[in-house]
Motif scaffolding. Structure first.
Motif, short mmCIF file in Angstrom:
data_model
loop_
_atom_site.label_atom_id
_atom_site.label_comp_id
_atom_site.label_asym_id
_atom_site.label_seq_id
_atom_site.Cartn_x
_atom_site.Cartn_y
_atom_site.Cartn_z
N TYR A 29 -13.10 -16.36 -17.50
CA TYR A 29 -14.29 -17.22 -17.43
C TYR A 29 -14.79 -17.63 -18.81
CZ TYR A 29 -17.50 -13.39 -18.57
OH TYR A 29 -18.17 -12.39 -19.21
N GLN A 65 -17.18 -8.11 -26.87
CA GLN A 65 -18.05 -8.58 -25.78
C GLN A 65 -19.24 -7.63 -25.54
OE1 GLN A 65 -18.00 -11.59 -24.20
NE2 GLN A 65 -16.63 -12.13 -25.86
N SER A 66 -19.37 -7.11 -24.32
CA SER A 66 -20.59 -6.38 -23.98
C SER A 66 -20.77 -5.06 -24.73
CB SER A 66 -20.63 -6.07 -22.49
OG SER A 66 -21.24 -7.13 -21.81
N PHE A 97 -23.03 -7.77 -13.78
CA PHE A 97 -23.73 -7.85 -15.07
C PHE A 97 -24.44 -9.16 -15.32
CE2 PHE A 97 -20.67 -10.53 -17.33
CZ PHE A 97 -19.54 -10.38 -16.55
N ASN A 116 -26.59 -8.62 -18.69
CA ASN A 116 -26.76 -9.77 -19.59
C ASN A 116 -28.23 -10.10 -19.83
OD1 ASN A 116 -24.04 -9.79 -19.56
ND2 ASN A 116 -23.80 -11.95 -19.06
N GLU A 160 -17.79 -19.51 -25.42
CA GLU A 160 -18.80 -19.01 -24.48
C GLU A 160 -20.03 -19.91 -24.44
OE1 GLU A 160 -19.76 -14.83 -24.74
OE2 GLU A 160 -20.93 -14.99 -22.90
N ASN A 167 -25.42 -17.61 -18.36
CA ASN A 167 -26.30 -17.02 -19.37
C ASN A 167 -27.44 -17.97 -19.72
OD1 ASN A 167 -25.09 -14.48 -19.64
ND2 ASN A 167 -23.41 -15.37 -20.84
N TYR A 191 -26.85 -14.08 -28.99
CA TYR A 191 -26.14 -13.35 -27.93
C TYR A 191 -24.64 -13.69 -27.92
CZ TYR A 191 -24.60 -11.82 -23.38
OH TYR A 191 -23.87 -11.22 -22.37
N CYS A 195 -21.51 -11.00 -28.91
CA CYS A 195 -20.41 -10.72 -27.98
C CYS A 195 -19.05 -11.05 -28.61
CB CYS A 195 -20.58 -11.53 -26.69
SG CYS A 195 -21.93 -10.94 -25.65
N TYR A 243 -21.06 -1.73 -15.89
CA TYR A 243 -21.37 -2.70 -14.84
C TYR A 243 -21.71 -1.94 -13.56
CZ TYR A 243 -18.74 -5.23 -18.38
OH TYR A 243 -18.29 -5.70 -19.57
N GLY A 260 -16.51 -3.74 -22.22
CA GLY A 260 -16.71 -5.17 -22.42
C GLY A 260 -15.58 -5.94 -21.74
N VAL A 261 -15.85 -7.20 -21.40
CA VAL A 261 -14.81 -7.97 -20.68
C VAL A 261 -13.64 -8.39 -21.58
CG1 VAL A 261 -16.34 -8.77 -18.83
CG2 VAL A 261 -16.04 -10.19 -20.89
N1 GLU Z 1 -20.27 -12.47 -23.28
C1 GLU Z 1 -20.02 -11.98 -21.97
C2 GLU Z 1 -20.95 -12.64 -20.97
O1 GLU Z 1 -22.09 -12.83 -21.26
C3 GLU Z 1 -20.18 -10.51 -21.99
C4 GLU Z 1 -19.78 -9.93 -20.72
C5 GLU Z 1 -19.31 -8.53 -20.82
O2 GLU Z 1 -18.53 -8.12 -21.67
O3 GLU Z 1 -19.77 -7.80 -19.95
O4 GLU Z 1 -20.58 -12.99 -19.90
#
Ligand code: GLU
Length: 307
Positions: A29, A65-66, A97, A116, A160, A167, A191, A195, A243, A260-261
């Motif tokens: 995504y 990422q997260s 999340f 998030n 992103e 977001n 943000y 990430c 998550y 993190g994703v």
């Molecule tokens: N940047 C990702 C988002 O906002 C982070 C998601 C993640 O790693 O959980 O969707």
């Protein structure tokens, strides 16, 4: 560390988990994350005395990422202490999340800093404190990881920004409840960049030593967090770090951590060590398939969980 052959253990774990390639899917995504070779694995274990063991591509950078949500929370707490928790809660959400559902019921107060919505509020906190929050964040990560090579991957942040509709929705929703002080574009810029921090497993494991070391950096004389502040962040990682699979991670691994994703996971045992794993294929909840299994094998073989 004496008495245990950690190096061989890590190599054995890698051999075992590499059988799981193909069981998960790389996050698609965020388009830039999709371009990665899924069949990669790395793991680094670092003890407080900096005794370190690695296997796989432990010097390969990936998008954390997260996991970055832990760094921004640490930085915010180091600046304004417990006041952070007036802006975000500390309860697990049980929802995905990036869910909007709870926010409506709870009048825009995010359940915790690792979903998030909560992380976007923490980015807003940093933006209100600093003129240049991204520079401060990078300096902080350099300091606690002992590496000045960590950087923001601009292509990932841009990717992103272009596709982060959810977001944007979350940030607008938060703003409608007056939960955000700064302009939405500015908050999301922080943000998306946080990430997009690109780190290796070795750097990530080193950076998390701060939380294993009760809030004190092992690379500099800086004590960023009090032991109590570190304890609280560790407990939020335990209950909210994975998550809506935080229960399963605690059940299988038994360490506080954050995923993190991008496929990374960092976890710690207070007073002992920090461990980072990376493998890009994710399960349906967004956690690394090989990463979770590797950590489960590690705590099972060593008995080093917190339980
Ligand atoms: N940047 C990702 C988002 O906002 C982070 C998601 C993640 O790693 O959980 O969707």
């Amino acid at each position: 560390m004496t008495g245990f052959d950690y190096q061989n253990l890590l190599v054995d774990i890698a051999t075992e988990v590499e059988r799981l390639y193909g069981q998960g899917k790389v996050a698609a995504y965020i388009p830039e994350l999709e371009n990665i070779d899924p069949k990669q694995f790395a793991m680094t274990l670092t003890f407080l005395d900096q005794d370190k063991y690695s296997t796989g591509v432990s010097q390969q950078r990936f998008s954390i990422q997260s996991i970055s949500k832990v760094f921004t929370l640490m930085l915010a707490v180091s600046e304004i202490g417990e006041k952070v928790y007036q802006r975000v809660g500390v309860e697990p959400s049980g929802d995905p999340f990036n869910s909007l559902v709870q926010l409506e019921h709870e009048k825009g107060l995010p359940r915790n800093p690792f979903i998030n919505a909560g992380a976007i509020v923490v980015s807003d906190v940093l933006l209100s404190i600093y003129d240049d929050p991204l520079k401060q964040l990078l300096n902080f990560v350099h300091d606690i990881s002992g590496s000045d090579q960590v950087y923001f991957d601009k292509a990932v942040a841009k990717s992103e920004q272009l596709t982060g509709h959810r977001n944007y929705a979350l940030a607008n929703f938060l703003k409608s409840f007056d939960r955000i002080e700064n302009p939405i574009e500015d908050v999301l810029d922080v943000y998306f960049h946080q990430c997009a921090l690109a780190m290796t497993c070795e750097e990530l494991s080193a950076a998390f030593l701060l939380l294993a070391n009760h809030g004190k950096s092992v690379f500099s004389s800086n004590a960023y967090l009090t032991p109590s502040q570190a304890k609280r962040i560790n407990s939020i990682m335990q209950t909210c770090g994975f998550y809506d699979q935080a229960g399963e991670f605690t059940f299988r691994v038994g360490l506080p951590g954050k995923s993190g994703v991008g496929g990374g996971i960092a976890a710690i045992k207070p007073g002992e060590f920090s461990i980072a794993v990376w493998s890009p294929e994710l399960n349906q909840y967004g956690n690394s398939v090989l990463g979770m299994k590797a950590l489960e094998l590690f705590t099972t073989a060593t008995g080093k969980s917190i339980f």
